[in-house]
Write a protein that holds these residues in place. Structure first.
Motif, PDB file in Angstrom:
ATOM      1  N   GLY A 271       0.742  -1.282   0.273  1.00 24.52           N
ATOM      2  CA  GLY A 271       0.181  -0.029  -0.214  1.00 24.52           C
ATOM      3  C   GLY A 271       1.253   1.330   0.003  1.00 24.52           C
ATOM      4  N   LEU A 272       2.574   1.350   0.384  1.00 24.35           N
ATOM      5  CA  LEU A 272       2.631   2.265  -0.190  1.00 24.35           C
ATOM      6  C   LEU A 272       3.749   2.691  -0.991  1.00 24.35           C
ATOM      7  N   LYS A 273       3.627   3.676  -1.963  1.00 25.52           N
ATOM      8  CA  LYS A 273       3.816   4.090  -2.754  1.00 25.52           C
ATOM      9  C   LYS A 273       5.250   4.948  -3.025  1.00 25.52           C
ATOM     10  N   ILE A 274       6.426   3.614  -3.215  1.00 25.14           N
ATOM     11  CA  ILE A 274       7.985   3.864  -3.361  1.00 25.14           C
ATOM     12  C   ILE A 274       8.244   4.393  -4.671  1.00 25.14           C
TER      13      ILE A 274
ATOM     14  N   HIS B 116       6.204   8.134  -0.936  1.00 23.86           N
ATOM     15  CA  HIS B 116       5.853   9.333  -1.423  1.00 23.86           C
ATOM     16  C   HIS B 116       4.205   9.632  -0.311  1.00 23.86           C
ATOM     17  N   GLY B 117       3.933  11.170  -0.713  1.00 24.20           N
ATOM     18  CA  GLY B 117       2.651  11.918   0.418  1.00 24.20           C
ATOM     19  C   GLY B 117       2.774  10.577   1.589  1.00 24.20           C
ATOM     20  N   GLY B 118       1.280  10.481   2.244  1.00 23.79           N
ATOM     21  CA  GLY B 118       1.451   9.659   2.877  1.00 23.79           C
ATOM     22  C   GLY B 118       1.617   8.691   3.775  1.00 23.79           C
ATOM     23  N   SER B 119       2.234   8.205   2.583  1.00 24.85           N
ATOM     24  CA  SER B 119       3.169   6.766   2.812  1.00 24.85           C
ATOM     25  C   SER B 119       4.023   7.085   3.416  1.00 24.85           C
ATOM     26  N   SER B 120       4.691   8.065   3.779  1.00 29.58           N
ATOM     27  CA  SER B 120       6.430   8.224   5.120  1.00 29.58           C
ATOM     28  C   SER B 120       5.931   7.961   6.149  1.00 29.58           C
ATOM     29  N   MET B 121       4.182   8.764   6.384  1.00 28.59           N
ATOM     30  CA  MET B 121       4.149   8.635   8.259  1.00 28.59           C
ATOM     31  C   MET B 121       4.224   6.651   8.648  1.00 28.59           C
ATOM     32  N   THR B 122       5.088   5.945   7.881  1.00 34.06           N
ATOM     33  CA  THR B 122       5.654   5.007   8.438  1.00 34.06           C
ATOM     34  C   THR B 122       6.528   4.761   9.062  1.00 34.06           C
ATOM     35  N   LYS B 123       7.576   6.323   9.058  1.00 36.04           N
ATOM     36  CA  LYS B 123       8.651   6.415   8.672  1.00 36.04           C
ATOM     37  C   LYS B 123       8.814   7.047  10.618  1.00 36.04           C
TER      38      LYS B 123
END
Length: 654
Positions: free
Chosen positions: A45-48, A131-138
């Protein structure tokens, strides 16, 4: 209309690939299962975006800003060779981009951003973007996205020596050295680099009357650093790491093209020291990671007018950050996992202008708690739900949610649908709060809301492998912090929460590989369309309502192609950046308040020679092949055509 046509073409290319791949059903069915199984459940589900190994090797002698400028949809705002460079994801500001080194945040607590020109590619083993909200995991704060630099040991090598020397136009010299030794229980890696240039290139000066050809002055710079890494396997399931990174830089800052006053002396000196101890424990059902780190920066900035014996500014700043992170990853069964992490950080900043006799000394405590639940009910579907809570400056942000999914749409085709919905926030930097004059202790954190949807596919056409991904995104950032002239009419500028910004657009990326007879062909490219506008402005005072934000191009893209035959490689790179406005009103005038689009080409030829355990690589590069005249920042000249020659030597003992 032009924008719709371009997006339609990209979508047609993507769909054409899907329909073409239907004739390869048997082969594709095998690859579809492998693609989903190999992807880490934490990344579902992450944009990498990951630059591949060819891209990393070809940019080994550059800094991170140059790598990302050519090989990602991210826009890099550069003040010129050797000068400051920052990143803008999806129309967000440089402060909305977080830079992490092995999980440790490198953004300045004083300025809120990281200077990518001080991060050499040679000091990394892997680079990837969230990208975007995917960064919330870190972590939080990356309203646009985050950049991740990783180092890892090579347990298979007993001794490895790599040396690289490069010379180029404008009296430029670079040197790189890496020494790695150890075995399967202990590894030591030492990397060193030097990068210096007089930077005295000629340019066409359109900022003066009459226009003329000038030579850039007071622009020389040098950078040097050392990175020492130690890795130890305590047991089969535990690894400890110690990393020490020291770096210095001395950069003269040239005057603007349009400046015609008395010559000025202006320079900036940076010194960084970073240390990190990292411990990891692996098992079938439970993984642990803990690191503690120190990040310090000392910066001196000086500007004077020698003709009048007048010092305009003489500032010193010292930043110290202590960073601690604990992460636990638990596998409950074959369908459910969970990540829990806790961060506790301390920052101290002291800034002083010796000329104006003002400054501040402040510190900040931060804590963060994250719970991330991962689900994979089938081989074709995976999802996550994330909750984060943070505390800083005695303020609590109780709920920062994010959710994402990844779905293989068809059983017989590797078409992956990804989606992510997130809330994020970014706290004011210490300069925003306390800078004298103009700091505003009453600033509110910036709130961000973002959603993106991606469609990706990996296809095989005979001997050709083709990968591509199309992403649409929409984000809104409220309470955007802007420095603007003081409302009281005073001479200084002040910080305020004055904008609500809406950003929307699309990103497209592809990679292709073909092995044909004795030839190897590789290609890739990216394109980003980004429309950003301010939704909150008073018409009689601020003309920015509904207008594109300054220095954010609507169009940005790049393309590369390489061909290898008998260890000869020819590589061509192309990049383009669209028009950028320098006024919030998007006003165009004869005085070049608009930066015109520019398109750059680069060509490189290299030859590799293998002699048992030793390999030699010689490379010749021509940058700005067609000698384009362009500016990345208003009145900051960029070089025309220039050349580099490099020689690399590698020795490896298994």
């Amino acid at each position: 209309m032009r924008r719709l046509k371009l997006l339609s073409v990209l979508f047609f290319v993507l769909m054409a690939g899907f329909s073409e791949a239907q004739s390869f059903t048997d082969t594709i069915r095998i690859r579809e299962i492998q693609v989903l199984a190999k992807r880490k459940v934490e990344e579902a589900g992450l944009k990498i975006t990951r630059p591949d190994s060819l891209q990393l090797v070809s940019f080994l002698t550059t800094d991170i800003s140059e790598l990302l400028s050519d090989y990602s949809p991210v826009f890099i705002k550069s003040y010129g060779r050797g000068s400051s460079a920052t990143a803008s994801f999806r129309g967000a500001a440089a402060t909305h981009t977080q830079v992490l080194w092995n999980g440790m945040n490198l953004n300045s607590p004083m300025r809120g951003m990281a200077d990518l020109s001080l991060l050499p590619v040679f000091f990394t083993d892997e680079v990837y973007l969230l990208h975007g909200g995917s960064s919330m995991t870190k972590g939080s704060g990356a309203l646009g996205g985050s950049i991740h630099l990783e180092n890892s040991p090579d347990w298979s090598s007993a001794f490895k020596l790599e040396g690289l020397a490069e010379t180029g136009s404008f009296h430029s010299r670079k040197g790189f050295l890496k020494i790695q030794l150890g075995g399967r229980q202990f590894q030591s890696s030492t990397r060193m680099f030097y990068d210096g240039s007089k930077n005295d290139f000629t340019f066409y000066n359109s900022g003066v009357i009459p226009k003329r050809t000038d030579t850039l002055k007071n622009a020389e710079y040098w950078k040097a650093g050392i990175l020492q890494e130690f890795y130890l396997r305590h047991m089969n399931d535990q690894v400890s790491s110690l990393r020490l990174w020291f770096q210095q830089s001395d950069r003269n800052l040239p005057q603007l093209m349009s400046y015609q006053g008395s010559p000025r002396e202006e320079y900036q000196k940076d010194e960084q020291f970073r240390a990190q101890y990292d411990w990891k424990k692996y098992s079938d059902g439970l993984n642990y990671q803990f690191f503690t780190g120190l990040n310090t920066t000392r910066l001196n900035y000086y500007r004077a007018t020698p003709a009048f014996q007048f010092v305009n500014e003489d500032s010193r700043s010292a930043e110290t950050s202590l960073l601690n992170h604990l992460r636990i990853f638990k596998k409950f069964d074959e369908k459910t996992w969970a990540t829990v992490s806790f961060d506790a950080n301390y920052h101290q900043v002291e800034a002083m202008d010796n000329q104006k006799k003002n400054g501040y000394k402040k510190d900040r405590w931060e804590t963060s708690l994250l719970l991330n639940l991962h689900f994979k009910p089938s081989n074709r579907f995976a999802a996550f739900i994330l909750m984060r809570s943070e505390n800083y400056d005695k303020q609590v942000v109780p709920l920062i949610p994010s959710a994402g999914l990844e779905w293989q749409v068809l059983r017989t085709l590797p078409i992956i649908l990804r989606s992510n919905v997130s809330r994020n926030y970014h706290k004011p930097s210490l300069n925003d709060l306390y800078w004298i004059p103009g700091g505003n202790p009453n600033l509110q954190p910036e709130d961000g809301y973002t959603v993106d949807l991606s469609l990706a596919g990996d296809f095989v056409f005979g001997q050709m492998v083709f990968r591509n991904e199309l992403t649409g995104f929409l984000s809104k950032i409220e309470n955007w912090i802007v420095w603007q002239p003081a409302a009281s009419g005073a001479y200084f500028w002040e910080a305020g929460n004055v904008k609500d910004v809406l950003s929307r657009g699309a990103e497209y990326q592809f990679n292709a590989a073909l092995d044909w007879r004795k030839f190897r062909f590789r290609s890739g490219g990216n394109y980003a369309f980004t429309a950003t506008s301010n939704l909150d402005a008073v018409g009689s005072v601020d003309e920015s309502r509904g207008k594109q934000l300054v220095y954010i191009p609507k169009h940005k893209g790049g393309f590369y192609f390489s061909a290898t035959w008998q260890k000869f490689t020819l590589k061509y790179d192309f990049s383009g950046v669209g028009k950028r406005f320098t006024k919030s009103s998007n006003q165009e005038s004869p005085f070049e308040q608009v930066l015109n689009p520019y398109f750059l080409s680069k060509i490189a030829v290299d030859k590799k020679v293998d002699l048992n355990d030793v390999s030699l690589n010689m490379k010749f590069t021509v940058d700005n092949l067609f000698d384009q005249n362009y500016q990345s920042i208003l009145w900051r000249p960029m070089p025309g055509r220039f050349y580099t020659l490099s020689v690399a030597l590698k020795y490896r003992k298994p």
